[in-house]
Design an enzyme around this catalytic site. Sequence first.
Site, PDB file in Angstrom:
ATOM      1  N   TYR A 191       0.908  -1.160   0.013  1.00 49.17           N
ATOM      2  CA  TYR A 191      -0.116  -0.089  -0.016  1.00 49.17           C
ATOM      3  C   TYR A 191       0.995   1.343  -0.122  1.00 49.17           C
ATOM      4  O   TYR A 191       0.525   2.416  -0.056  1.00 49.17           O
ATOM      5  CB  TYR A 191      -0.898  -0.238   1.252  1.00 49.17           C
ATOM      6  CG  TYR A 191      -2.154  -0.858   0.792  1.00 49.17           C
ATOM      7  CD1 TYR A 191      -3.180  -0.216   0.011  1.00 49.17           C
ATOM      8  CD2 TYR A 191      -2.397  -1.997   1.462  1.00 49.17           C
ATOM      9  CE1 TYR A 191      -4.215  -1.279  -0.189  1.00 49.17           C
ATOM     10  CE2 TYR A 191      -3.514  -2.851   1.213  1.00 49.17           C
ATOM     11  CZ  TYR A 191      -4.365  -2.567   0.248  1.00 49.17           C
ATOM     12  OH  TYR A 191      -5.327  -3.293  -0.138  1.00 49.17           O
ATOM     13  N   GLU A 199      -7.270 -27.699  11.329  1.00 42.26           N
ATOM     14  CA  GLU A 199      -7.145 -27.190  10.104  1.00 42.26           C
ATOM     15  C   GLU A 199      -8.143 -25.871  10.003  1.00 42.26           C
ATOM     16  O   GLU A 199      -7.760 -24.961   9.390  1.00 42.26           O
ATOM     17  CB  GLU A 199      -7.833 -28.085   8.763  1.00 42.26           C
ATOM     18  CG  GLU A 199      -7.671 -27.526   7.491  1.00 42.26           C
ATOM     19  CD  GLU A 199      -8.356 -28.673   6.665  1.00 42.26           C
ATOM     20  OE1 GLU A 199      -8.649 -28.293   5.282  1.00 42.26           O
ATOM     21  OE2 GLU A 199      -8.559 -29.558   6.927  1.00 42.26           O
ATOM     22  N   ASP A 213      -9.396 -32.189   7.458  1.00 39.65           N
ATOM     23  CA  ASP A 213     -10.465 -33.012   6.720  1.00 39.65           C
ATOM     24  C   ASP A 213      -9.823 -34.014   6.116  1.00 39.65           C
ATOM     25  O   ASP A 213      -8.603 -34.127   5.728  1.00 39.65           O
ATOM     26  CB  ASP A 213     -10.954 -31.966   5.608  1.00 39.65           C
ATOM     27  CG  ASP A 213     -11.908 -30.908   6.235  1.00 39.65           C
ATOM     28  OD1 ASP A 213     -12.530 -31.206   7.450  1.00 39.65           O
ATOM     29  OD2 ASP A 213     -11.934 -29.896   5.529  1.00 39.65           O
TER      30      ASP A 213
END
Length: 375
Positions: A117, A203, A256
């Site tokens: 920025y 996770e 997962d």
Amino acid sequence: MIKTQSRTRFYHMISIINFLCFSSEVLGAIENVIQDVLKSLAQKKAPVLTLANRSDWRNIEFKDSVGLQMIPHCTTKQIRSDCPRSAPKFALMLKILSMIYKMVQSNTYATKRDIYYSDTLLFGSQSVVDNIINDISCMLKMPRRSLHILSTTKGFVAGNLSYTEEDGTKVNCTCSATAVTVPSNVQGIKNLISHAKFMLIVEKDATFQRLLDDDFCNKLSPCIMITGRGVPDLNTRLLVRKLWDSFQIPIFTLMDADPHGVEIMCIYKYGSVSMSFEAHHLTVPSIKWLGLLPSDLERLNIRKDVLIPFTKQDQNKLASIQKRPYIACQPMWKKELEIMATSKLKAEIQVLTSLSSDYLSRVYLPNKLQFGGWL
């Protein structure tokens, strides 16, 4: 009282000496790069910057005790100042090197977003800045935090842990409905205290929050929970490594049962190709795979209708993981991945709610941790 003051002054002096040493090293490395550029110009040659091919698997070696690390004599690429394709990157690298030099000199810090920025038109995108910073870190052989560049943190930590931040702020990560954001300067934290028996890397943020709501950290035994909320950022990986170095307690992962979850676990355990030059600071090869295992789905009689069919992307990702060097030394992992590949089905951790709403914290995790159900 006098002894305490003397000790405080001593540690303050040590930190100043360390800062001056690191600063001198970084400034010297940048000056060497600029001197090479000036030397080329003096010889009427187009300056070039030589970078390691960070994304090339041929430059990576696997060591069981470290993970994925860059080989000493790796293949390189040149960023030329006289080539239309690479000249813009050459200029941007010099620009960011200049910014780093000023920050190290003045002992100030900036995030990658701050740098982007500072001139969005010049840099074009955040990913351009991120990539250049990693290239510079690799080229100078300096960790990013030594360059006074901080990463924006997205990870959370909770549980039996307290520490003091660099500015003196005391942080107590008591396990409650809210978690503490992973510190932006992990290197600077000190006075770490914990009575945790293990660490659990989760996770997803939703699963992490559910375990917090269920007061999991205190129910079974004291523990530390961490989530990178998906693919972990640098600070979350640094914190996991720092906690391992500090406490040497078992670390488990809860992911997962899909290729993406396995990939994320491998990043924590063995590192990534693109950051292999910092493997010694980021990887924890002792990490264990607690769940959700593909074999758990059949063992727990999870209904097929709550499982998700593989996409082509899933198949490609799994095939890529199966070829990686660290899978060869993990026969039990290899077996789990073969189960996944054969079934062509994946499952999120939330699939356990099909058994009962609190099955994860009440049954699944306690049984796994008590009876050694990890790989």
